[in-house]
Enzyme design. Sequence first.
Site, mmCIF file in Angstrom:
data_model
loop_
_atom_site.group_PDB
_atom_site.id
_atom_site.type_symbol
_atom_site.label_atom_id
_atom_site.label_comp_id
_atom_site.label_asym_id
_atom_site.label_seq_id
_atom_site.Cartn_x
_atom_site.Cartn_y
_atom_site.Cartn_z
ATOM 1 N NE ARG A 212 -3.974 -2.076 2.102
ATOM 2 C CZ ARG A 212 -3.797 -3.184 2.822
ATOM 3 N NH1 ARG A 212 -2.753 -3.269 3.631
ATOM 4 N NH2 ARG A 212 -4.630 -4.171 2.727
ATOM 5 C CE LYS B 20 -1.616 13.773 -14.334
ATOM 6 N NZ LYS B 20 -2.040 14.324 -15.644
ATOM 7 C CD GLU C 176 5.345 16.265 -23.133
ATOM 8 O OE1 GLU C 176 5.057 17.317 -22.525
ATOM 9 O OE2 GLU C 176 4.489 15.415 -23.453
ATOM 10 C CE LYS D 194 4.406 17.239 -14.365
ATOM 11 N NZ LYS D 194 4.397 16.066 -15.192
ATOM 12 C CD GLU E 41 -4.811 16.736 -15.539
ATOM 13 O OE1 GLU E 41 -3.728 16.151 -15.362
ATOM 14 O OE2 GLU E 41 -5.433 16.703 -16.595
ATOM 15 N NE ARG F 256 -0.170 16.873 -12.843
ATOM 16 C CZ ARG F 256 0.486 16.058 -12.063
ATOM 17 N NH1 ARG F 256 0.246 16.038 -10.771
ATOM 18 N NH2 ARG F 256 1.407 15.245 -12.549
ATOM 19 C CG ASN G 188 -2.913 17.523 -20.338
ATOM 20 O OD1 ASN G 188 -1.924 16.810 -20.144
ATOM 21 N ND2 ASN G 188 -3.966 17.512 -19.536
ATOM 22 C CG HIS H 56 -0.342 16.653 -24.297
ATOM 23 N ND1 HIS H 56 0.530 17.717 -24.276
ATOM 24 C CD2 HIS H 56 0.324 15.631 -23.698
ATOM 25 C CE1 HIS H 56 1.653 17.361 -23.683
ATOM 26 N NE2 HIS H 56 1.564 16.096 -23.322
ATOM 27 C CG HIS I 105 -3.110 12.334 -26.497
ATOM 28 N ND1 HIS I 105 -3.695 12.966 -25.433
ATOM 29 C CD2 HIS I 105 -1.914 11.896 -26.040
ATOM 30 C CE1 HIS I 105 -2.886 12.919 -24.391
ATOM 31 N NE2 HIS I 105 -1.795 12.278 -24.731
ATOM 32 C CG HIS J 156 3.697 11.659 -25.781
ATOM 33 N ND1 HIS J 156 2.318 11.755 -25.747
ATOM 34 C CD2 HIS J 156 4.155 12.559 -24.876
ATOM 35 C CE1 HIS J 156 1.969 12.657 -24.853
ATOM 36 N NE2 HIS J 156 3.054 13.160 -24.307
HETATM 37 N N1 GLY Z 1 2.037 14.915 -17.972
HETATM 38 C C1 GLY Z 1 1.128 15.847 -17.457
HETATM 39 C C2 GLY Z 1 1.051 15.857 -15.978
HETATM 40 O O1 GLY Z 1 1.921 15.342 -15.306
HETATM 41 O O2 GLY Z 1 0.104 16.369 -15.436
#
Ligand code: GLY
Length: 340
Positions: free
Chosen positions: A114, A136, A178, A206, A216, A220, A224, A227, A231, A243
Amino acid sequence: MTSSHSTVRVDLGDRSYDVLVGHGVANEIATQIPDNVRRIAVVTQPGVPIRLALPVEHKIFEIGNGESNKSITTVEKLCSGFADMGLTRNDLVIGVGGGMVTDVAGFAAAVFHRGVRVMHVATTLLAMVDAAIGGKTGVNLSAGKNLVGAFWQPSAVFCEMDALSTLPPEQMRGGLGELAKYHFISGDDFLSMDMQQRIARAVRIKADIVAADERESGQRALLNYGHTLGHAVEIATNFKVQHGEAVAIGLVYAAHLAEVMGRISDDRVKEHYAVVGSEYGLSTALPKGCTPDVLLPLIANDKKALDGLTFVLDSLRGLEVVPGVSEQNVREALAAMEVR
Ligand code: GLY
């Protein structure tokens, strides 16, 4: 120890952590390992050029290359391996590699017992400016990419710039795509910075966004930028356009769309071409086969879409999430793009 590295703090209260950027920063890792860690599971991939000198018992787990290995099966194998080596909740996982490694190692660390602490040594530009920062983690399902995951913040990140000299050109291009988006998220003069400063500045941007909106629910989503079309281009080309390169095309497209909608001037569109095309040498054109009829359904299916066709778009106020964009505007902006 490098004396010229940059340190960026990700401010998340008692889960705050430092991101070190520079040449040789991976050598710092031993000094950052908490005293109560007895065992370390190192998760990496074949060909990753960084080997760590670790002060406690450790075992190296290699995961396969390619999206098909970014799976629950891989996470299950890792967790079984962690159990076999006796990894406890006080111990540590270290992911060493690109975004796939940091996503998978981070997710395995999030779910084993956990939650076990994790650190990342980012060895690709894309991992440094995006994947390794912000917590993430996740793996793919056959139904889609990154559909199973968790927010699990690392306790330190090392952006090892020594690894960049061995990066295959296509992976470098992906990272540059990116990186390009950060030129437009902030008003910073990236063009006057060297590469270490650019990476550190992207991490700073970031980090601030993640600190303000970890899960998000708001800003956040600005990360994107580029993106939505990116995508769609990835899927339409069966991932032949990878990507970051697809994001770069998406940045140029987003500028055209913002201009069509009267949000920005032609000069700002030209700035997008200058950064993506001239500065980073990336394609600014739609790949052949990416016709409006192919791209529109993919844009409409974007998993981040809130309400109709949704894009992150530039404006005089900066970037904003814009839902409900009309199909006519989307088509008009597609028509403004070169096809190559
Ligand atoms: N890759 C976008 C984020 O980490 O929110």
